[in-house]
Design an enzyme around this catalytic site. Structure first.
Site, PDB file in Angstrom:
ATOM      1  N   CYS A  91       0.922  -1.144  -0.035  1.00  7.44           N
ATOM      2  CA  CYS A  91      -0.019  -0.018  -0.041  1.00  7.44           C
ATOM      3  C   CYS A  91       0.857   1.212   0.033  1.00  7.44           C
ATOM      4  O   CYS A  91       0.305   2.303  -0.411  1.00  7.44           O
ATOM      5  CB  CYS A  91      -0.742  -0.018   1.139  1.00  7.44           C
ATOM      6  SG  CYS A  91      -2.160  -1.381   1.026  1.00  7.44           S
ATOM      7  N   HIS A 353      -9.262   3.537  -1.531  1.00  9.16           N
ATOM      8  CA  HIS A 353      -7.575   3.120  -1.281  1.00  9.16           C
ATOM      9  C   HIS A 353      -7.145   2.537  -2.627  1.00  9.16           C
ATOM     10  O   HIS A 353      -7.072   1.147  -2.756  1.00  9.16           O
ATOM     11  CB  HIS A 353      -7.426   2.288  -0.187  1.00  9.16           C
ATOM     12  CG  HIS A 353      -6.076   1.948   0.154  1.00  9.16           C
ATOM     13  ND1 HIS A 353      -5.031   2.678  -0.324  1.00  9.16           N
ATOM     14  CD2 HIS A 353      -5.743   0.665   0.930  1.00  9.16           C
ATOM     15  CE1 HIS A 353      -4.121   1.841   0.282  1.00  9.16           C
ATOM     16  NE2 HIS A 353      -4.117   0.766   0.995  1.00  9.16           N
ATOM     17  N   CYS A 383       0.134   1.856   6.572  1.00 11.33           N
ATOM     18  CA  CYS A 383       0.390   0.523   6.816  1.00 11.33           C
ATOM     19  C   CYS A 383       0.480  -0.235   5.535  1.00 11.33           C
ATOM     20  O   CYS A 383      -0.197   0.117   4.476  1.00 11.33           O
ATOM     21  CB  CYS A 383      -0.744  -0.006   7.742  1.00 11.33           C
ATOM     22  SG  CYS A 383      -2.285   0.241   7.002  1.00 11.33           S
TER      23      CYS A 383
END
Length: 398
Positions: A91, A353, A383
């Site tokens: 990510c 996201h 994260c």
């Protein structure tokens, strides 16, 4: 040492990552290509002077498999002598790309670099690259027997450890939508979004220039009616302490999107008449327990603050990616952080996201909000799968 600065930063609107989403009909190369072209149209710089293009992308498979940064640059009709590479740190991929670009400038090997990120989650669904495969190997399975767990279960473990109940998570999620929509209603978000042209199956053309995912009327009371999303997993028996409170409503949305920034050597940029919006102040990358997985922003924040000489009170904007509500809430509890400074523009629960795009998207939003509120320092952390996290501090200039 050379100083690395951000000349400009933009992002695409974010579309629902499923069939029928506003950007679902667009190849990821084209989505990124248009975003980069829009960025370069805003600055008076010959693109031939770009030394490298560093692009975050997580699912490097199928339509996203061909070194997507290189393909997007060529698709945009930009000078073919400019190289590109694609970065994958889950990510945090495009945040890591920003670190690499800034560090290359500080080391003296770049004068200008494009940092970007992209993910078409409607066309390349999450998990596509590991379908039918074991991505861990026997050593990891043995060390963490009986094995690592899905990210949603990690979020449940965090909620349990930090005593974050369902009501807290739903209130936080509703606040994310409210903040994103307030910013949209004020027109503040227009400063960072660039329009994307989409051609439909009928050949008709339309312009997408608005985020598709923030939901008006979202309340904690409405979110309370959703069922937990991860209760039926193989991890059920391993973790009796879990209360099963993570839902689709207090998790990040699946979206399509792209982001791009122009990063430069401050002295070279000034010589060419370019005005920097921010400078890179400090960097860190850290890792934590891969079963808890999503707690990496906590040690990464401690590390970057230690390196920076700043305290959390010096920071005006905290951008902690809203992968799941327990992630920023645990971070906030750990640091006793001011909730008004935490994701004040809304986050991934409202906006979505798009994996590889999110690092540069968060930085774009953070910088724009610092300018609009008069803040000086912003701290961002993401994260990442495997228990990792990047952390970056930027300083607004001007």
């Amino acid at each position: 040492m050379n100083e690395a600065v951000i000349i400009d930063a933009v992002r695409s609107p974010l579309g629902k990552g499923k069939a029928g989403g506003s950007l679902a009909g667009l190849h990821a190369v084209e989505l990124l290509s248009q975003t980069i072209k829009n960025l370069l149209s805003r600055v008076d710089l010959d693109p031939a002077l770009i030394d490298d293009v560093l692009v975050g992308c997580v699912q490097q498979v199928g339509e996203q498999a061909g070194n997507i940064g290189r393909m997007a640059w060529l698709s945009a009709g930009l000078p073919q002598h400019v190289p590109a590479t694609t970065v994958e740190r889950k990510c945090g991929s495009s945040q890591q790309a920003a670190h690499f670009a800034a560090q290359g400038i500080m080391a003296g090997v770049y004068d200008f670099a494009i940092v970007a990120g992209v993910e078409s989650m409607s066309r390349i669904p999450m998990g596509t690259s590991t379908v039918g495969m074991d991505p861990y190997g026997p050593g990891v399975a043995e060390r963490y027997a009986p094995g690592l767990v899905p990210q949603g279960v990690s979020a449940e473990l965090i909620a349990s450890r930090w005593k974050l109940d369902r009501e807290q998570q739903d209130r936080y999620a509703a606040r994310s939508h409210e903040r994103a929509l307030n910013r949209e209603d004020r027109g503040d978000v227009r400063a960072e979004i660039v329009p994307i042209r989409v051609v439909g199956e009928d050949g008709g053309e339309r312009i997408v220039d608005t985020d598709e995912t923030p939901r008006r009327g979202t309340t904690a009371e409405k979110l309370a009616g959703l069922q937990p999303a991860f209760v039926r997993t193989k991890a059920d028996d391993r973790f009796p302490e879990i209360s099963w409170s993570v839902t689709a409503g207090n998790s990040s949305q699946i979206t399509d999107g792209a982001s791009a920034m122009l990063v430069a050597n401050a002295a070279v940029a000034e010589r060419l008449g370019l005005v920097a919006r921010a400078r890179f102040h400090s960097f860190a990358v850290a890792a934590d327990d891969p079963v808890l997985m999503l707690t990496g922003p906590i040690p990464a924040t401690k590390k970057v603050l230690s390196r920076s000489g700043l305290s959390l009170e010096d920071i005006d904007h905290y951008e902690i990616n809203e992968a799941f509500a327990p992630v920023p809430l645990a971070w906030q509890a750990e640091f006793d952080a001011d909730p008004e400074r935490l994701n004040p523009a809304g986050g991934a629960i409202a906006l979505g996201h798009p994996l590889g795009a999110s690092g540069a998207r968060l930085m774009t939003t953070m910088l724009t909000n610092l300018e609009q509120t008069g803040g000086r320092y912003g701290l961002q952390s993401m994260c990442e799968a495997g228990g990792m996290a990047n952390a970056t501090i930027i300083e607004r200039l001007g």
